[in-house]
Write an enzyme that holds these catalytic residues in place. Structure first.
Site, mmCIF file in Angstrom:
data_model
loop_
_atom_site.group_PDB
_atom_site.id
_atom_site.type_symbol
_atom_site.label_atom_id
_atom_site.label_comp_id
_atom_site.label_asym_id
_atom_site.label_seq_id
_atom_site.Cartn_x
_atom_site.Cartn_y
_atom_site.Cartn_z
ATOM 1 C CG ASN A 1 50.157 39.486 44.897
ATOM 2 O OD1 ASN A 1 50.532 40.494 45.503
ATOM 3 N ND2 ASN A 1 50.592 38.284 45.185
ATOM 4 C CE LYS A 2 44.739 36.913 41.030
ATOM 5 N NZ LYS A 2 44.620 36.245 42.244
ATOM 6 C CG ASN A 3 46.652 43.236 36.102
ATOM 7 O OD1 ASN A 3 47.363 42.403 36.664
ATOM 8 N ND2 ASN A 3 46.718 43.473 34.801
ATOM 9 C CB ILE A 4 42.143 46.655 39.703
ATOM 10 C CG1 ILE A 4 41.014 45.722 39.360
ATOM 11 C CG2 ILE A 4 42.590 47.460 38.488
ATOM 12 C CD1 ILE A 4 39.720 46.480 39.043
ATOM 13 C CD GLN B 1 45.930 38.027 46.186
ATOM 14 O OE1 GLN B 1 46.238 38.230 45.007
ATOM 15 N NE2 GLN B 1 46.826 37.918 47.150
#
Ligand SMILES: *Cc1c(COP(=O)(O)O)cnc(C)c1O
Length: 389
Positions: free
Chosen positions: A185-188, A183
């Site tokens: 906002n995740k790190n990737i 998603q």
């Protein structure tokens, strides 16, 4: 004055120009849905997770639901999870017809307390969904010792934990099912999306069926449906973004750790004693620093909303809260959950605040966020002291 600085969000994706160009190529190629880019992305992820089978999906949520289905979780079964997570973690348990059971969290790690997990196990317990909040793993040795002792499946909600380590091993490279989210906002990220790490090719083939209407093809025009699948496949547009993001994973994980270290340096050793707030544990070497979360001092009702509003209005710094306790949502109250059942989760759920942490953030941004937190908390402490007189 600080309000004139540009808005500092708590999270923001970074997509490099090379990836944007690669997406353009896919759009012009004539093949935009699941195809060769997905195969390449799954192969790269499998390599990353130590050769285990990996399948891509259009969300992290559906990977957990599908893992529960593959594990044969059904009505009457109990699945234990944490009350502090995104609703998805518990909703998927209800989705497959099973009964969600919560185990309260540890006040320091803010993850599921493994003593409480053990206490919640009954003869009907069939699976555990641990969550690695902010990218901090649980004690993975103890988690799996408990799972093996009671013959339970584990669906790791590792949505926030790509790049996190346990004893030097990547989360997802060992254990049972591991679910990751891509998603925004995740790190990737792949915009939206997710992947599931599985145990063997039999499970992987079943995952493919659940991913696309239960379909199996054979020969030139053979098709059958023997499993009730859904529509959860990842497009090649998304997979192309994922391929570009994976290239930067190691560097961005190191950068996030450096930002976290700078947060601790800027807050300084006296911050907690002076303000009554609580910093996260310094989990360097395990956490991927997906979120940097502080617990506000318990100064009475409205504290967090006031804090978040003042951070934004006076300092133009965005904050978030991850998460509200799931058991107090209407859907869960209707199932008999209520206040007082998980006191640690209820307190942390009320006071947790997420500070800015994203790949393109700079040390100057960290300094600005810390100065804003100190300014708001110090004047809040002052206000409550005045009010008390
Ligand atoms: C993001 C997230 C999810 C859901 O992932 P989606 O890709 O949005 O479906 C589930 N659990 C946790 C802990 C998350 O952070």
């Amino acid at each position: 004055m600080t309000a004139e600085l540009p808005f500092l969000p708590f999270s923001r994706p970074t997509i490099d120009e090379e990836t944007i160009a690669a997406v353009g190529e896919v759009l012009r190629s004539g093949w935009i849905t699941t195809g060769p880019k997905n195969q390449a992305f799954e192969a790269l992820l499998s390599e990353y997770f130590g050769g285990r089978p990996v399948r891509t999906f259009n969300s992290g949520t559906c990977t957990m639901e599908i893992a529960l289905r593959i594990a044969g979780i059904k009505p009457g079964d109990e699945v234990i999870t944490t009350p502090i997570s995104w609703p998805a973690t518990a909703n998927v348990i209800i989705e497959v017809g099973a009964t969600p059971v919560f185990a309260d969290i540890d006040p320091v790690t803010r993850n599921m307390d493994l003593d409480k997990l053990e206490a919640a196990i009954t003869p009907r317990t069939k699976a555990i969904i641990p969550v690695y909040l902010s990218g901090l793993p649980l004690d993975m040795d103890r988690l799996y010792a408990i799972a093996h002792k009671h013959d339970l499946r584990v669906v790791e909600d590792a949505a926030q934990a790509i790049g996190s380590l346990w004893n030097g091993k990547r989360i997802g490279s060992f254990g049972d099912f591991a679910s990751f989210s891509f998603q925004a906002n995740k790190n990737i990220t792949t915009g939206e999306g997710g992947c599931l790490v599985l145990n063997n090719l039999e499970e992987a083939r079943l995952a493919e069926k659940y991913r696309l209407q239960g379909v199996t093809r054979s020969g030139v025009d053979g098709i059958d449906v023997d499993v009730l699948g859904g529509k959860y496949n990842m497009s090649d547009i998304m997979a192309t973004i994922g391929l570009g993001q994976m290239k930067n994973l190691e560097a961005l994980t190191a950068h996030r750790a450096a930002l976290a270290r700078h947060y601790f340096d800027c807050f300084g050793p006296d911050f907690e004693a002076q303000t009554g707030a609580q910093l996260p544990i310094q989990a360097f070497g395990t956490s991927n620093w997906h979120l940097f979360q502080i617990i506000l001092p318990d100064n009475g009702p409205g504290t967090r909303a006031d804090f978040m509003t003042r951070m934004q209005k006076e300092h133009n710094v965005g904050t978030g809260y991850h998460y509200a306790p799931i058991h107090l949502f209407t859907l869960y109250r209707e199932r008999g959950f209520k206040e007082g059942m998980f006191p640690v989760a209820e307190k942390i759920g009320r006071l947790t605040v997420t500070l800015p942490m994203f790949n393109a953030m700079t040390f100057a941004d960290v300094e600005r966020a810390v100065a804003a937190v100190k300014s708001v908390l110090n004047s809040a402490v002052l206000n409550s002291a005045v009010l008390a007189k």
